[in-house]
Design an enzyme around this catalytic site. Sequence first.
Site: not given
Ligand SMILES: Cc1cc2nc3c(=O)[nH]c(=O)nc-3n(C[C@H](O)[C@H](O)[C@H](O)COP(=O)(O)OP(=O)(O)OC[C@H]3O[C@@H](n4cnc5c(N)ncnc54)[C@H](O)[C@@H]3O)c2cc1C
Lengths: 262, 383
Positions: B366, B364
């Site tokens: 990072t 929700e």
């Molecule tokens: C256990 C679990 C449950 C979840 N449940 C749901 C759910 O029910 N529904 C749903 O839709 N999603 C869900 N998620 C997804 C979750 O919301 C995402 O994992 C999260 O938003 C991060 O996206 P990503 O994993 O693609 O990482 P990325 O967006 O690829 O990020 C990778 C890294 O880059 C950084 N980063 C990205 N953009 C920027 C920026 N602009 N500036 C600086 N740093 C940046 C991030 O902070 C992170 O450190 C869940 C995730 C987990 C692990």
Amino acid sequence: MKIIVCMKQVPVKDSLLKIKDDNSWVHEDELNYEINESDHYALETALRLKEAHGGEVVILTMGPERVKEAIKQGLAKGADRALYINNADFTSIDPMTNAKVLAAAISPETPDLVLAGLQTDDNGSGQTGVILAENLGLPHTSIVMEIEKLDNGIKVKRELESGWFQWIELPLPALLTIQSGINQIRYATIKGIMMAKKKEVKELALSDLGLSGADVAAGSTGLDFQKVYVPEKTKQALILEGDPKDVAEQLADKLKNEAKVF
Amino acid sequence: MAYSELTEEQTMLRDMVREFAKNEIEPLAAEIDETCAYPIDNIRQMAELGLLGIPFPEKYGGAGMDTMSLALALEEIAKACGSTCLSLAAHTSLCATPIYLFGSEEQKQKYLVPLASGAAIGSFCLSEPGSGSDAGAATTVAVREGEHYVLNGNKLWVTNAGLADTFVVFAKTDPEQGVRGISAFIVEKGTEGFIIGKKEDKLGVRASDTRPVSIEGCRVPKENLLGEENKGFRQALVTLDGGRIGIGAMSVGLAQAAMEKAAAYSQEREAFGSLIGDFQAIKWMLADMATEIHAGRLMVHHAARLRDAGQPYTKEAAMAKLFSSEAAMRATKNAIQIFGGYGYTRDYPVERYWRDAKLTVIGEGTSEVLRLVVSRELLKEFA
Ligand SMILES: Cc1cc2nc3c(=O)[nH]c(=O)nc-3n(C[C@H](O)[C@H](O)[C@H](O)COP(=O)(O)OP(=O)(O)OC[C@H]3O[C@@H](n4cnc5c(N)ncnc54)[C@H](O)[C@@H]3O)c2cc1C
């Protein structure tokens, strides 16, 4: 079936009790309180009887202002209404006094069944319920574990010593003291919590009960409450010497006249 | 009466959930963490108590309470089990809430009532294999064909997916328009072409059921469009704003549990002839935990109160989640430290708290994304 459940608040288990400087009682304001354990089971028993046979569950609680929390919890679990007696001004708080006041509150309600916990976790006298039955002129059974409704009364299972039980039939109205652990206590539902504030909590003053200050004054029951203290520890050991018969006599004498254990 | 910031009902709710969580949820937490078994029995019991619809009106099957009450309940559940807490948070804040906020009356009757009363479980499908933080880059599409929309794409990290009945799914109805071309749909379990994948094997919140979903020619009736077409991105952001209060509360609960366990252990364990709790190094860790938990809780409660009062709360919710989740990482890490070698084993729950807490700085939003949100809101005031 109209059921009255007597409930009390007691200090949370494992509380650190601090005795007041004048040894009159413990410092209550430093304690957290909860519903007495066996009273929870009494309430649960009443709610189940109501669910099975219809009727009304009325909580009766006596204590200072804080016990209204316990009332709210009981109402949230499904009791229909409550009677509350504030005893902050009573100088006597022994089981006789409590039973006298509770009886005065119960009588005009003419319930079919009065349930109380077996004993309270604070004073542990186990007396209030049975004295109350006496005051109300009701048949009673203590340490009850199960209740079956009959056409013309109830049949109850009571706990005896060493794993023995006894089934007894009683006419109604009657009073039962309920054992802990006999059923699975429910949690209040959120719906129950939200409804609790709409339920009636009737506050009864001594005058409403036809009693006066003298009825709840220290010494009014003949019981003289002297002081609260932590059992004294002494490191004294007395070794009795002589032949066994002589020593046995000395020991019996000391137990009787010094230790006063019999 | 003692000073309380809570209403009588909120206090009673918190106490009830605390007792329930301690007696019914906590005893299972270590086992379901190990086996990854979704806490379905606990969820059913929670439904009976009314915990699956805390902030929704009674006419929609809810408990008629508020965001503050939800935060209190989630904190208590997190103290017992992070997985159970996350499942409840996703159900309530991410699935039922957007239906409540943006759904038509018919959609609320058909989908919100079962969700709020606990007859149904909900999921939220926004993230994709190629887009998480950058949710606007989603590639799932929805094309209108007569009375239906046909959806195609892949979703990832769908909490509750294996057990949910109702899914809120985001897809592009106008891909040319970027974030202004996203729409939200309500999809029922079992709809053809809506394929639930294999459970993820995770570091923490292991019993929470997280799965990918592949969407292949899935036909969704046009009545299941949530709100207006192309308004989905804003709906997602509003939904996540509220959800962050819940994840903040979860963080506070995990940190609180870690602190309680560490404080108690510090009063038992001896080293060099004294209790470890007598060493200043340990005391300072505990003091920092207590201080940060207190601050985090107040921030979560404040954001919840703003939301309940109908005031803007985007920045406060982001701050509350950012601070509380990072505080939870510190508290749980230091709890392991206080337990020493024992803390590093599964014989004690503190390592689980730390693994569960790690989710709170990712899901929700990072921490990095939340800093973006906070700074964006802040700098609006200086532009
Ligand atoms: C256990 C679990 C449950 C979840 N449940 C749901 C759910 O029910 N529904 C749903 O839709 N999603 C869900 N998620 C997804 C979750 O919301 C995402 O994992 C999260 O938003 C991060 O996206 P990503 O994993 O693609 O990482 P990325 O967006 O690829 O990020 C990778 C890294 O880059 C950084 N980063 C990205 N953009 C920027 C920026 N602009 N500036 C600086 N740093 C940046 C991030 O902070 C992170 O450190 C869940 C995730 C987990 C692990």
